[in-house]
Motif scaffolding. Structure first.
Motif, short mmCIF file in Angstrom:
data_model
loop_
_atom_site.label_atom_id
_atom_site.label_comp_id
_atom_site.label_asym_id
_atom_site.label_seq_id
_atom_site.Cartn_x
_atom_site.Cartn_y
_atom_site.Cartn_z
N TYR A 22 -21.92 -16.71 -18.34
CA TYR A 22 -22.64 -15.73 -19.21
C TYR A 22 -22.58 -14.39 -18.96
CZ TYR A 22 -23.93 -20.20 -22.06
OH TYR A 22 -23.58 -21.31 -22.66
N PHE A 36 -27.25 -22.29 -22.14
CA PHE A 36 -27.76 -20.94 -21.98
C PHE A 36 -29.30 -20.89 -21.84
CE2 PHE A 36 -28.37 -16.85 -24.47
CZ PHE A 36 -27.98 -16.16 -23.06
N THR A 142 -28.05 -20.17 -29.27
CA THR A 142 -26.75 -20.50 -28.94
C THR A 142 -26.46 -22.08 -29.39
OG1 THR A 142 -27.27 -18.88 -27.19
CG2 THR A 142 -25.05 -20.63 -27.09
N GLY A 173 -25.22 -16.71 -27.00
CA GLY A 173 -24.06 -16.93 -26.38
C GLY A 173 -22.89 -17.27 -26.98
N SER A 182 -18.58 -16.27 -21.95
CA SER A 182 -19.41 -16.20 -23.11
C SER A 182 -20.07 -14.92 -22.96
CB SER A 182 -20.69 -17.64 -22.89
OG SER A 182 -19.84 -18.65 -23.02
N VAL A 184 -22.95 -12.55 -24.05
CA VAL A 184 -24.27 -12.58 -24.64
C VAL A 184 -24.76 -11.71 -25.55
CG1 VAL A 184 -26.86 -12.72 -24.16
CG2 VAL A 184 -25.19 -13.68 -22.48
#
Length: 392
Positions: A22, A36, A142, A173, A182, A184
């Protein structure tokens, strides 16, 4: 106190969230993470975590390690996830487990699938019960069903209004197959847009543009100019158009400058806001007051509409006499002249007195009109047209 609210996705036997990295916009990367919400406990460091999920959400994903004392309960919970039958009682042991593991207060809250309005409203009610006034909140949308971010956005706006909750961030995410990580995303800007729409709606209802002041500060207006805008609104609403206009002439150039800068949100709302405040550009006080009378009439604020209408005519008459429109003596003379010479102005005075004093007019026709809001609106509309015909 800062609370993190995170939605859980659906569970499946032997399944779990895939690991991913992330990456936040400020550059921080959390590697090989599954959920997340757990990433945000590290990034945000909240005082409290609220986990929202259905009776089939992946509740068991959290409890893989450190469960020596909860194996049987975990197995029961895992089976319940598969059969869409998780209960709040089954979550309680793991609520305490997560509280101990994370070192913060954790609340596991079952929610409806929210396929219909009743279930959607129930989510808002649950959040309202869980949060306290003036609380600071970070939302994670997410995971969970694809329609839940929409509900979360409505919930955020609802909580802002009902409990003055401060929504610090709304995170999502976004996994990229191409980049293999991923990204953010910060979705707080969507709530800012709703706040602007709400402010425009509020202004159209009652004419108080002080509601824009904090929003303008958020997009770059200096606090002093924002305060001046609030002052202008106050002066206009106590029927001092002259002083309000002077304030707007100071503030509006600042808004014009702000519009030319890189402020996408303000650029979206600049034109409708500037159009609504354009009355101050009228070339005379009488025309300004006429414009305000018409605006307040459209809002069905009949008291201000009637008073501004009469003041507009008084200003015009004073100016025609080449007197100072700010002179109390000159305005009083103009008022007395209009009462003596114009029957329509005199009738308007009857409406004003009946509204301001809250007592029935001495004229039977005025009393009958005042009893019916539709008839009052139609009557005032006709009289506005007649009164202003000489000013246009």
């Amino acid at each position: 106190m800062t609370t993190l609210i995170s939605f859980l996705g659906g569970g499946k036997r032997g399944g779990s969230y895939q690991t991913t990295d992330y990456k936040f916009s400020h550059g921080t990367v959390y590697e090989n993470e599954r959920y997340f919400g757990m990433v945000l406990t590290k990034e945000v460091k909240p005082d409290r975590l609220i986990l929202l999920g259905t009776s089939a959400s992946m509740w068991d994903v959290f409890f893989v390690a450190g469960l020596e004392d909860h194996i049987e309960a975990w197995s029961t919970l895992s089976d319940a996830v598969q059969s869409d039958s998780v209960t709040i009682e089954q979550l309680q042991p793991f609520e305490q487990f997560l509280t101990d593991e994370l070192g913060l207060q954790v609340t596991c809250q079952l929610i409806d699938y929210a396929k219909e309005s009743a279930g959607q409203i129930d989510i808002l009610k649950k959040l309202d019960e869980l949060l306290v006034k003036d609380e600071h909140v970070v939302m994670d949308v997410t995971h969970g069903f694809r329609h839940l971010p929409l509900i979360a956005l409505v919930a955020a706006r609802y909580l802002q209004v009902t409990k003055n909750v401060h929504i610090e961030h709304i995170y999502y995410g976004l996994y990229s197959n191409e980049l293999k990580f991923s990204e953010v995303l910060e979705l707080r800007g969507l709530l800012d847009m709703l706040n602007w729409v709400s402010a425009l709606e509020t202004f159209d209802k009652d004419g108080d543009y002080a509601v824009f002041a904090p929003l303008l500060v958020n997009v770059g207006l200096d606090q002093q100019s924002a305060d001046e805008l609030e002052r202008a609104s106050y002066l206009e609403r106590i029927l001092n158009a002259s002083a309000a206009s002077a304030k707007l002439k100071q503030v509006m150039p600042k808004l014009d400058e702000l519009h030319k800068t890189d402020s996408p949100l303000f650029s979206l709302f600049y034109t409708p806001l500037a159009k609504r405040l354009s009355w101050y550009k009228k070339t005379s006080l009488g025309l300004q007051e006429q414009d305000l009378a018409e605006k307040y009439f459209k809002r069905k604020d009949y008291v201000r509409a009637v008073i501004y209408a009469m003041e507009g005519l008084i200003s015009r008459e004073t100016a025609l006499n080449e007197d100072d429109v700010q002179s109390f003596k000159a305005r009083k003379e103009a008022y007395e002249y209009l009462v003596d010479s114009r029957e329509d102005f005199k009738i308007f005075k009857e409406f004003r007195n009946a509204m301001v004093h809250g007592t029935a007019s001495g004229k039977d026709r005025i009393r009958q009109i005042m009893k019916d809001p539709e008839r009052l609106h139609a009557s005032l509309k006709d009289r506005f047209k007649q009164l202003f015909k000489d000013l246009s």
